[in-house]
Design a protein around this motif. Sequence first.
Motif, short mmCIF file in Angstrom:
data_model
loop_
_atom_site.label_atom_id
_atom_site.label_comp_id
_atom_site.label_asym_id
_atom_site.label_seq_id
_atom_site.Cartn_x
_atom_site.Cartn_y
_atom_site.Cartn_z
N VAL A 199 -18.49 -3.14 5.55
CA VAL A 199 -17.30 -3.79 6.07
C VAL A 199 -17.42 -5.30 5.91
O VAL A 199 -18.45 -5.89 6.23
N GLN A 200 -16.35 -5.89 5.41
CA GLN A 200 -16.29 -7.35 5.31
C GLN A 200 -14.95 -7.83 5.83
O GLN A 200 -13.91 -7.28 5.47
N THR A 232 -8.75 -10.73 4.96
CA THR A 232 -8.97 -9.47 4.27
C THR A 232 -10.02 -8.68 5.01
O THR A 232 -11.12 -9.20 5.26
N ALA A 233 -9.69 -7.46 5.36
CA ALA A 233 -10.63 -6.57 6.03
C ALA A 233 -10.92 -5.41 5.09
O ALA A 233 -10.11 -4.49 4.97
N SER A 234 -12.05 -5.45 4.41
CA SER A 234 -12.37 -4.42 3.43
C SER A 234 -13.47 -3.51 3.95
O SER A 234 -14.24 -3.88 4.84
N GLY A 235 -13.54 -2.32 3.38
CA GLY A 235 -14.59 -1.38 3.75
C GLY A 235 -14.30 -0.58 5.00
O GLY A 235 -15.20 0.09 5.52
N VAL A 267 -8.09 0.37 7.46
CA VAL A 267 -7.34 -0.57 8.30
C VAL A 267 -6.19 0.09 9.05
O VAL A 267 -5.79 -0.39 10.11
N ASN A 278 -1.12 -3.22 5.19
CA ASN A 278 -2.20 -2.25 5.10
C ASN A 278 -2.59 -1.95 3.65
O ASN A 278 -3.77 -1.75 3.36
N LYS A 321 -2.87 -3.84 1.29
CA LYS A 321 -3.74 -4.89 0.77
C LYS A 321 -4.91 -5.18 1.71
O LYS A 321 -5.68 -6.11 1.47
N ASN A 322 -5.02 -4.42 2.79
CA ASN A 322 -6.07 -4.65 3.80
C ASN A 322 -5.99 -6.08 4.35
O ASN A 322 -7.02 -6.71 4.60
N MET A 323 -4.77 -6.56 4.54
CA MET A 323 -4.58 -7.95 4.94
C MET A 323 -3.90 -8.07 6.29
O MET A 323 -3.05 -7.25 6.66
#
Length: 125
Positions: free
Chosen positions: A2-3, A23-26, A29, A73, A75-77
């Motif tokens: 997760v980043q 940005t929330a990746s991994g 979301v 969601n 774009k995980n943004m």
Amino acid sequence: QVQVVESGGGRVQAGGALRLSCTASGLPVAKYALGWWRQAPGKVREFVAVITNMYNEFYDDSVEGRFTISRENAKNMVYLEMNGLEPADPAVYYCAAASFPGRPSLRLPTEYDYWGQGTPVTVSS
């Protein structure tokens, strides 16, 4: 892995505007509420705004009507549109993710699972 990574901070004149992005990746979301917090030097970290995975928005009284939180969601943004910046607004702004539902208020830092490193916002008079 997760980043959570914020961007968009900077210096702006009082009364100006900034748009923060995160940005929330991994992580999935769509199962998380995404929030913004801030911490000024010498002060505790304070809640700014949160948007749930049902797109319900909640704001601290100090920013209500000036700041707008939104999310994408796909774009995980998550974003924080800040208008009418005031001398009380300068701080490091943090993005955070909380699995949701299952959190009673989303206004406590302990309710959040993941945090970014922060992006600084400075307001000049």
